[in-house]
Motif scaffolding. Structure first.
Motif, PDB file in Angstrom:
ATOM      1  N   SER A 138       0.861  -1.666   0.109  1.00 22.58           N
ATOM      2  CA  SER A 138      -0.006   0.092   0.123  1.00 22.58           C
ATOM      3  C   SER A 138       0.828   1.233  -0.118  1.00 22.58           C
ATOM      4  O   SER A 138       2.186   1.248  -0.010  1.00 22.58           O
ATOM      5  N   ASP A 139       0.127   2.419  -0.968  1.00 27.74           N
ATOM      6  CA  ASP A 139       0.847   3.689  -0.260  1.00 27.74           C
ATOM      7  C   ASP A 139       1.079   3.998   0.779  1.00 27.74           C
ATOM      8  O   ASP A 139       2.997   4.980   0.924  1.00 27.74           O
TER       9      ASP A 139
ATOM     10  N   SER B 134      -3.027  -0.713  -7.899  1.00 27.99           N
ATOM     11  CA  SER B 134      -3.741  -0.368  -6.397  1.00 27.99           C
ATOM     12  C   SER B 134      -2.980  -1.501  -5.729  1.00 27.99           C
ATOM     13  O   SER B 134      -2.538  -2.766  -5.935  1.00 27.99           O
ATOM     14  N   PRO B 135      -3.222  -1.585  -4.018  1.00 26.76           N
ATOM     15  CA  PRO B 135      -3.166  -3.119  -3.216  1.00 26.76           C
ATOM     16  C   PRO B 135      -4.677  -4.147  -3.675  1.00 26.76           C
ATOM     17  O   PRO B 135      -3.655  -5.323  -3.629  1.00 26.76           O
ATOM     18  N   LYS B 136      -5.789  -3.333  -4.038  1.00 29.24           N
ATOM     19  CA  LYS B 136      -6.380  -4.819  -4.250  1.00 29.24           C
ATOM     20  C   LYS B 136      -5.681  -5.530  -6.029  1.00 29.24           C
ATOM     21  O   LYS B 136      -6.073  -6.514  -5.889  1.00 29.24           O
ATOM     22  N   GLU B 137      -5.325  -4.821  -6.565  1.00 27.34           N
ATOM     23  CA  GLU B 137      -4.848  -4.881  -7.957  1.00 27.34           C
ATOM     24  C   GLU B 137      -3.724  -6.381  -7.716  1.00 27.34           C
ATOM     25  O   GLU B 137      -3.269  -6.787  -8.395  1.00 27.34           O
ATOM     26  N   ASN B 138      -2.635  -5.271  -6.870  1.00 25.93           N
ATOM     27  CA  ASN B 138      -1.902  -6.879  -6.333  1.00 25.93           C
ATOM     28  C   ASN B 138      -1.971  -7.663  -5.602  1.00 25.93           C
ATOM     29  O   ASN B 138      -1.404  -8.817  -5.482  1.00 25.93           O
TER      30      ASN B 138
END
Length: 332
Positions: free
Chosen positions: A98-99, A177-181
């Protein structure tokens, strides 16, 4: 090296999901699973509201605290505090992309700094008597997964960790994004299998893309443990299969009536302590996935649990709309 818990199956740490209310439900369904907290940043443990961040119900054992950070001294003190709260394991996050973790240079960023990972884990291990473990990716960005994972794993072994849990995907720190990761980078289970073959004496657990307990169990011929994430959260009833598929116990139907009674009582205690009903029910939405009446169950909990004056009895009202497939379950 600290002896590791006799774990074969774990529910993954998931930010915004695996809070204490979620874990209570999961424990009710899977008595033998190792449960994880959401990642808690070391600075928050040192300076924040510890009871709110670290409190849990005794029923949640065995329970691991996952910590994020990259300062060995802070991580050691946070681990010490976690042990004092009663956690059974302390885990270092080396996988979150995450960022927030990138701005703090921890999480998956640490895949690029195996020597620092080793120092962090050594400091944590020296601070506590419970097992210290690590959860990592197979690499980040353009890294070659073989040397990247091996370097972090070797640093962890040298630090004396009890287990290495590997999410079998790369993390892309830029562009996803975290979800895409969690979905786009391809899974590479073979990379984790090869790590286990190279480190036969180390507990190596596999995470990533394991949608069901049955699918997870199939990997146990190649690794020591398996860890489910979104599949366990979105269909928590599947956790009831851990006893039979992972531990070889005779399969038994879920006593949903008892589960509902327990969750009504738990929600009552939670609200008496100042919490909201929706804090509990939001984790129960997927409980009857695939069952007749599941849509109405979800609708009632989603729409009415947030209303002022909602009480734990709403859970029973929603359960009355579910038509269970098994006569044994319906009678329970």
């Amino acid at each position: 090296m600290r002896p590791y818990l006799p774990i074969r199956f774990a529910v993954a740490p998931m930010i915004d999901w695996t809070d204490r209310n979620c874990r209570y439900l999961h424990r009710r369904l899977a008595p033998h699973a190792l449960l994880y907290t959401e990642m808690v940043v070391a600075d928050a443990i040192l300076h924040g509201d510890r009871d709110r961040l670290l409190g849990f119900d005794p029923a949640e054992h065995p329970l691991a605290l996952q910590i994020g950070g990259s300062d060995p001294g802070k991580l050691a003190e946070a681990a010490r505090i976690g042990e004092a709260f009663g956690y059974d394991e302390i885990n270092l996050n080396v996988g979150c992309p995450s960022d927030r973790v990138q701005s703090g240079a921890f999480g998956a960023c640490l895949m690029r700094e195996p020597a620092l990972v080793g120092r962090c884990l050594s400091a944590m291990r020296e601070a506590v008597s419970v097992p210290v473990t690590v959860k990592c990716r197979i690499g980040v960005d353009e890294q070659d997964p073989k040397p990247a994972l091996d370097a972090v794993a070797d640093a962890a072994v040298d630090a004396g960790v009890s287990a290495i849990w590997v999410h079998a995907r790369k993390a892309w720190l830029q562009g996803l994004s975290p979800k895409e990761n969690r979905e786009i980078p391809p899974l590479d289970y073979d990379r984790v299998y090869r790590l286990k073959a190279r480190l036969p004496g180390m507990f190596v657990g596999l995470n990533g893309g394991l949608a069901t307990v049955e699918a997870a169990a199939a990997h146990l011929t190649r690794v020591d443990g398996v860890m489910m994430g979104r599949g366990a959260y979105q269909n928590p009833s599947d956790l009831a299969h851990v006893a039979s598929l992972i531990h070889g116990e005779p399969p038994e139907p879920i006593d949903y009536g008892a589960v509902i009674d327990d969750m009504v009582s738990y929600a009552g205690r939670h609200m008496a302590a100042g919490g909201r009903l929706s804090n509990v029910t939001r984790h129960m939405i997927g409980l009857f996935t695939g069952q007749p009446g599941a849509r109405r169950w979800r609708q009632i909990l989603s729409e009415r649990a947030v209303r002022p004056g909602a009480t734990p009895e709403l859970i029973r009202e929603a359960f009355a709309e579910v038509r269970l497939d098994s006569p044994a379950e319906a009678a329970a």
